[in-house]
Each structure stands twice: as C-alpha cells, then as structure tokens.
Design a protein around this motif. Structure first.
Motif, PDB file in Angstrom:
ATOM      1  N   MET A 371      -2.789  18.045  20.931  1.00 58.28           N
ATOM      2  CA  MET A 371      -3.421  18.010  19.620  1.00 58.28           C
ATOM      3  C   MET A 371      -3.550  16.564  19.120  1.00 58.28           C
ATOM      4  O   MET A 371      -2.753  15.707  19.484  1.00 58.28           O
ATOM      5  N   PRO A 372      -4.555  16.282  18.294  1.00 54.68           N
ATOM      6  CA  PRO A 372      -4.646  14.946  17.693  1.00 54.68           C
ATOM      7  C   PRO A 372      -3.489  14.725  16.732  1.00 54.68           C
ATOM      8  O   PRO A 372      -2.925  15.664  16.186  1.00 54.68           O
ATOM      9  N   ALA A 373      -3.152  13.472  16.521  1.00 50.48           N
ATOM     10  CA  ALA A 373      -2.027  13.141  15.643  1.00 50.48           C
ATOM     11  C   ALA A 373      -2.351  13.497  14.192  1.00 50.48           C
ATOM     12  O   ALA A 373      -3.507  13.400  13.757  1.00 50.48           O
ATOM     13  N   ASP A 374      -1.340  13.919  13.471  1.00 49.86           N
ATOM     14  CA  ASP A 374      -1.486  14.244  12.042  1.00 49.86           C
ATOM     15  C   ASP A 374      -1.270  12.950  11.249  1.00 49.86           C
ATOM     16  O   ASP A 374      -0.197  12.724  10.683  1.00 49.86           O
ATOM     17  N   PHE A 375      -2.295  12.115  11.188  1.00 48.68           N
ATOM     18  CA  PHE A 375      -2.129  10.805  10.557  1.00 48.68           C
ATOM     19  C   PHE A 375      -1.809  10.880   9.062  1.00 48.68           C
ATOM     20  O   PHE A 375      -0.999  10.089   8.573  1.00 48.68           O
ATOM     21  N   PRO A 376      -2.436  11.799   8.281  1.00 46.71           N
ATOM     22  CA  PRO A 376      -2.051  11.849   6.854  1.00 46.71           C
ATOM     23  C   PRO A 376      -0.547  12.050   6.673  1.00 46.71           C
ATOM     24  O   PRO A 376       0.077  11.401   5.836  1.00 46.71           O
ATOM     25  N   HIS A 377       0.057  12.947   7.457  1.00 46.74           N
ATOM     26  CA  HIS A 377       1.495  13.194   7.354  1.00 46.74           C
ATOM     27  C   HIS A 377       2.292  11.977   7.825  1.00 46.74           C
ATOM     28  O   HIS A 377       3.275  11.580   7.184  1.00 46.74           O
ATOM     29  N   LEU A 378       1.868  11.364   8.931  1.00 47.26           N
ATOM     30  CA  LEU A 378       2.619  10.216   9.477  1.00 47.26           C
ATOM     31  C   LEU A 378       2.574   9.024   8.528  1.00 47.26           C
ATOM     32  O   LEU A 378       3.582   8.340   8.315  1.00 47.26           O
ATOM     33  N   LEU A 379       1.421   8.781   7.925  1.00 48.01           N
ATOM     34  CA  LEU A 379       1.297   7.613   7.045  1.00 48.01           C
ATOM     35  C   LEU A 379       2.072   7.793   5.751  1.00 48.01           C
ATOM     36  O   LEU A 379       2.486   6.812   5.121  1.00 48.01           O
ATOM     37  N   GLN A 380       2.294   9.052   5.344  1.00 46.94           N
ATOM     38  CA  GLN A 380       3.090   9.302   4.140  1.00 46.94           C
ATOM     39  C   GLN A 380       4.539   8.858   4.314  1.00 46.94           C
ATOM     40  O   GLN A 380       5.256   8.637   3.336  1.00 46.94           O
ATOM     41  N   GLN A 381       4.980   8.717   5.564  1.00 44.46           N
ATOM     42  CA  GLN A 381       6.362   8.326   5.826  1.00 44.46           C
ATOM     43  C   GLN A 381       6.563   6.807   5.755  1.00 44.46           C
ATOM     44  O   GLN A 381       7.672   6.324   5.938  1.00 44.46           O
ATOM     45  N   VAL A 382       5.482   6.075   5.525  1.00 47.15           N
ATOM     46  CA  VAL A 382       5.566   4.615   5.431  1.00 47.15           C
ATOM     47  C   VAL A 382       5.544   4.230   3.953  1.00 47.15           C
ATOM     48  O   VAL A 382       4.530   4.423   3.269  1.00 47.15           O
ATOM     49  N   ASP A 383       6.656   3.696   3.462  1.00 49.23           N
ATOM     50  CA  ASP A 383       6.729   3.307   2.049  1.00 49.23           C
ATOM     51  C   ASP A 383       5.798   2.122   1.777  1.00 49.23           C
ATOM     52  O   ASP A 383       5.708   1.183   2.572  1.00 49.23           O
ATOM     53  N   GLU A 384       5.124   2.167   0.630  1.00 45.50           N
ATOM     54  CA  GLU A 384       4.228   1.087   0.196  1.00 45.50           C
ATOM     55  C   GLU A 384       3.267   0.690   1.322  1.00 45.50           C
ATOM     56  O   GLU A 384       3.116  -0.490   1.676  1.00 45.50           O
ATOM     57  N   LEU A 385       2.599   1.698   1.862  1.00 46.25           N
ATOM     58  CA  LEU A 385       1.704   1.477   3.007  1.00 46.25           C
ATOM     59  C   LEU A 385       0.620   0.432   2.711  1.00 46.25           C
ATOM     60  O   LEU A 385       0.277  -0.391   3.573  1.00 46.25           O
ATOM     61  N   ALA A 386       0.087   0.448   1.502  1.00 48.62           N
ATOM     62  CA  ALA A 386      -1.013  -0.460   1.168  1.00 48.62           C
ATOM     63  C   ALA A 386      -0.600  -1.928   1.247  1.00 48.62           C
ATOM     64  O   ALA A 386      -1.468  -2.811   1.332  1.00 48.62           O
ATOM     65  N   GLN A 387       0.705  -2.199   1.217  1.00 55.21           N
ATOM     66  CA  GLN A 387       1.172  -3.587   1.277  1.00 55.21           C
ATOM     67  C   GLN A 387       1.361  -4.065   2.716  1.00 55.21           C
ATOM     68  O   GLN A 387       1.704  -5.231   2.940  1.00 55.21           O
ATOM     69  N   HIS A 388       1.167  -3.180   3.696  1.00 57.13           N
ATOM     70  CA  HIS A 388       1.460  -3.498   5.088  1.00 57.13           C
ATOM     71  C   HIS A 388       0.276  -4.163   5.796  1.00 57.13           C
ATOM     72  O   HIS A 388      -0.886  -3.950   5.454  1.00 57.13           O
ATOM     73  N   GLU A 389       0.612  -4.950   6.800  1.00 55.98           N
ATOM     74  CA  GLU A 389      -0.365  -5.361   7.795  1.00 55.98           C
ATOM     75  C   GLU A 389      -0.251  -4.382   8.951  1.00 55.98           C
ATOM     76  O   GLU A 389       0.861  -4.082   9.404  1.00 55.98           O
ATOM     77  N   VAL A 390      -1.390  -3.872   9.428  1.00 55.59           N
ATOM     78  CA  VAL A 390      -1.384  -2.796  10.418  1.00 55.59           C
ATOM     79  C   VAL A 390      -1.935  -3.313  11.747  1.00 55.59           C
ATOM     80  O   VAL A 390      -3.035  -3.886  11.800  1.00 55.59           O
ATOM     81  N   ASN A 391      -1.189  -3.112  12.804  1.00 54.52           N
ATOM     82  CA  ASN A 391      -1.631  -3.437  14.165  1.00 54.52           C
ATOM     83  C   ASN A 391      -1.632  -2.156  14.986  1.00 54.52           C
ATOM     84  O   ASN A 391      -0.612  -1.452  15.041  1.00 54.52           O
ATOM     85  N   ILE A 392      -2.765  -1.863  15.613  1.00 59.18           N
ATOM     86  CA  ILE A 392      -2.942  -0.603  16.342  1.00 59.18           C
ATOM     87  C   ILE A 392      -3.323  -0.911  17.783  1.00 59.18           C
ATOM     88  O   ILE A 392      -4.179  -1.768  18.035  1.00 59.18           O
ATOM     89  N   CYS A 393      -2.721  -0.231  18.721  1.00 59.91           N
ATOM     90  CA  CYS A 393      -3.101  -0.378  20.129  1.00 59.91           C
ATOM     91  C   CYS A 393      -3.067   0.996  20.786  1.00 59.91           C
ATOM     92  O   CYS A 393      -2.016   1.662  20.792  1.00 59.91           O
ATOM     93  N   GLY A 394      -4.189   1.413  21.316  1.00 62.50           N
ATOM     94  CA  GLY A 394      -4.238   2.724  21.944  1.00 62.50           C
ATOM     95  C   GLY A 394      -5.653   3.073  22.338  1.00 62.50           C
ATOM     96  O   GLY A 394      -6.573   2.261  22.216  1.00 62.50           O
ATOM     97  N   PRO A 395      -5.866   4.311  22.783  1.00 67.65           N
ATOM     98  CA  PRO A 395      -7.219   4.733  23.184  1.00 67.65           C
ATOM     99  C   PRO A 395      -8.165   4.734  21.999  1.00 67.65           C
ATOM    100  O   PRO A 395      -7.754   4.936  20.848  1.00 67.65           O
ATOM    101  N   ALA A 396      -9.444   4.514  22.285  1.00 69.03           N
ATOM    102  CA  ALA A 396     -10.452   4.392  21.225  1.00 69.03           C
ATOM    103  C   ALA A 396     -10.493   5.603  20.300  1.00 69.03           C
ATOM    104  O   ALA A 396     -10.593   5.425  19.069  1.00 69.03           O
TER     105      ALA A 396
END
Length: 424
Positions: A371-396
């Motif tokens: 199944m595809p990842a449940d990103f809304p649920h996963l991102l809720q676990q990151v406090d103050e997400l909007a203040q983060h710098e995000v680095n992503i590496c994976g399949p397109a």
C-alpha cells in the motif's frame, strides 16, 4: 537533486544561458546577408542546430567541476536531452526551409532538394546525420529499454553529430567557425569516451569488505588504491566493478550513492539488485578492483540550520545512513523510513541504535506492504513540521505523492529538497 523553487530557477537560468551562448554567438557570426528570407532561415537553423549539437556533447561530459557549475550531473543530463531535441528540430528544418526557398524558384526544385537520391554524397552525409539523430533520440524516450541496449543505441547520436559536422565541412571547407565547433565536439567526445567510459579519469579502489544487508542488497566497502575521492554524505559516485579471484565485473559505470565515508578515504556503497549488472554485483567478493568517478550531487550538502525531516523510501536510505555514520546529529532530526517488508529494511538495526543513543535523532520506521504510505498520518507525528527543512530520497512515485502533503502542511517550498531514482 531538486532544490527549492528559487534555487532551481537560478540554476535553470544559469544552465540555459550557458547552453545558448555558443549557438547565439555562432548565428551572430554567420548571419547571412543578401539572401532570400527562406534561404537565410535555412542557413541560420543549420548553424544554430550545429552549435547546439556541440553544446549537447559538452553537456554529456561527466566532469565533476562542470557538473557542479551546471547544478549537478542530473540537470546537466536533462539539458543534454533538451538541447539534443532542439538541435534535431533546427537541423530538420534546414532542408525543409531550403525546399520552401526552392519552391519559389520552381516547384520541382523543392522536390529535388528533399530527394536524397537527386543529390551528391556531401548532402547524403547530412541526411544520414538526420536519420541517426532521429533514431538515437527516439531511443532516449524508451525508459524501459535495458541500459546496455539503450547505451548502445546512444552511440547513434554521436555518429549523427560526426556525419553532420562532416556534411558541413565538405560543403563549406575550412571555415574558422566550423573548425572551432569540430574541435569542441572532438574534445567532448574524446573526454566522454576516453576519460569517462574507458575510465582514464577515474581513480582505482579495491573492495575490502562485502556485507549482505538484506536479501537482494549488499554493502561494499571500497579502499582507495591511491588518491581518494573527496566524497561527502549525500553524494554519489560512478562505479565500474572489475575482476576479482572468482568475480567478473560488468565493465560499465553505474551511479551509487555512498552509504558511508571514513576519514581514511574508505567509502561504502549499498547496492540493491535492480538490473542485470546490480544483480550480478550481489555475488561480489573482497579483492575486486574498482574504478570510481566523481563525486557528484549536492544532496544534504546545503542544509539550513532548521530542524530536519528526512524521508527515505527503500534504498533511498543510503544518503541518510551515510550522514548519521559521519557524525552525531547537531540539529533535531526526524527520519521517516518507508519499506515494503521488515525483511527489506536495510540498516534498520543500526538506525534503531542511533535513535536510542542520539537525543537529537528520532526514527519512524514504517512497513507499508504493497500500500502507499499514509503521509497525512506520518506527517502529523512531526512537531512544528512547517519549521523543518525536508530532504527526501526514494522512488519518484513516493516523492510525487509526498510533495503535495508537505505543501498543505505549510512547509516552505524552498526548504524541500528531493532526489528521485530516475537518473540514467
């Protein structure tokens, strides 16, 4: 690697400017006077297409300093592809505009211009160049074509350039501008074939250790035989594995992101079985000779001082494990690690140890199954997400699915960087 929109636009403008300088200069120098409009257009498209073909060759040169100037090897290859398409269209319009010019002289004259059998061998060289360029460009869109066959077909493009330059040389003779373009083309082709493909510019290493991380994936430790490459976590190298006592290498260069960098110049590569060559490499043994080119890429190198969110999919964990191995985290860092099955999760035990011992590092290891990842649920676990710098590496598909959720969460696009597995 893709940086934020501002950085991307600046790099695109720089690369576009470098791509267009030579064609514009050539057209300015060779602009015809006193000819009909259609014949002038034919001459302009011929010179512009020829110059753009030379730029196309320069963009395929795998040289770390040049790649850094162009924003990385991946953007350079992207513009290599675009300039090749633009050059082909310009060169294709050359005989067509000549035919239009001939039509105004007499209709049968247009047909004579477009019929190769009605022409002499210098013109045949031009038509042969167009056919080879069309064939070579068509194969670049065949993403499912096996790499070796795709690479072999790519040589048709090089031959097309050679025949195209020969066509112009035979017709015009020793024009200084043409000689300059030929020299540039020969330098680019020579560098690519001799320095890159034959490995003259590469550095020798030797495999000192092979560890099986998970089924279908090994980690090879490479020790420099002479000078070591100055690699940093997040970068990738082009690697050609040679022969060992029982192992015979593929003899071709493939990109691998480093999974570890030691102070003595030793580097580690996590290699997953994704194709015929990487599948063959799974049987590698210590002692195998290796040639390395690079390093390339800037992933994780231009991080801001903000807290970090890393998102890795499968083998995309390699730049992050390299960063963790290099030094303890000095900024709050959250890693979301996605994998199909626990048995496929490379470095999971090591990552868990880092999370247990480094107060700045939090690990969310997620088994997604099919199944595809449940990103809304996963991102809720990151406090103050909007203040983060995000680095992503994976399949397109994973990267493309995640980006909209980051935007909805208020993350500044300038603070989102990602690397996808679509480099060839």
């Amino acid at each position: 690697m893709n940086k934020g929109p501002g950085v991307q636009w600046r790099r695109r403008f720089t690369t576009l400017a470098l791509t267009l300088i030579l064609p514009l200069a050539v057209v300015w120098w060779a602009f015809p006077e006193g000819l009909t409009p259609w014949r002038s257009a034919a001459i302009v498209t011929a010179w512009a297409g020829t110059a753009l073909l030379v730029v196309n060759l320069l963009l395929m040169v795998r040289q770390p300093h040049l790649a850094r100037l162009l924003g990385g090897l991946e953007p350079a290859y992207l513009w290599h592809h675009r300039s090749g398409m633009a050059a082909y269209l310009l060169l294709l319009s050359h005989p067509l505009t000549l035919a239009v010019d001939g039509w105004f002289e007499a209709p049968h004259r247009a047909w004579e211009i477009l019929a190769p059998w009605a022409q002499s061998w210098p013109v045949w060289l031009g038509w042969l160049a167009l056919v080879l360029l069309m064939f070579g460009l068509a194969t670049t869109f065949a993403l499912r074509l096996p790499y070796r066959r795709w690479r072999g077909f790519h040589f048709a493009l090089g031959l097309g350039v050679v025949f195209g330059l020969a066509h112009v040389y035979v017709l015009l003779g020793e024009v200084i501008l043409l000689l300059l373009l030929i020299v540039l083309a020969l330098l680019a082709l020579g560098w690519r074939l001799i320095a890159s493909d034959l490995g003259v510019a590469s550095l020798p290493y030797r495999v000192s250790q092979v560890t099986r991380q998970v089924p279908g994936m090994i980690e090879a430790t490479l020790t420099p035989a002479a000078t070591a490459l100055a690699v940093t976590p997040g970068q990738f190298v082009l690697v050609a594995f040679g022969d060992g006592t029982h192992f015979r290498g593929c003899g071709e260069y493939h990109p691998f992101t480093v999974s570890g960098v030691a102070e003595d110049g030793t580097i580690s590569l996590a290699i997953k079985s994704l194709g015929p060559c990487s599948q063959h490499i799974q049987a590698m043994e210590p002692g195998v000779r290796v040639r390395l080119q690079g390093p390339f890429g800037t992933f994780l190198q231009e991080s801001a001082m903000a807290p970090q969110l890393w998102v890795a999919g499968g083998i995309g964990i390699t730049p992050f494990i390299a960063a963790l191995r290099a030094q303890p985290r000095t900024r709050h860092t959250t890693l979301i690690y996605l994998f199909r099955r626990a048995a496929d999760a490379a470095f999971l035990e090591e990552l868990t140890d880092y999370a247990n011992n480094d107060p700045h590092f939090i690990l969310h290891a997620v088994e997604t199954g099919k199944m595809p990842a449940d990103f809304p649920h996963l991102l809720q676990q990151v406090d103050e997400l909007a203040q983060h710098e995000v680095n992503i590496c994976g399949p397109a598909p994973m990267v493309n699915a995640l980006l909209p959720h980051l935007g909805k969460s208020g993350v500044d696009p300038e603070m989102i960087h990602y690397e996808r597995f679509d480099f060839r």
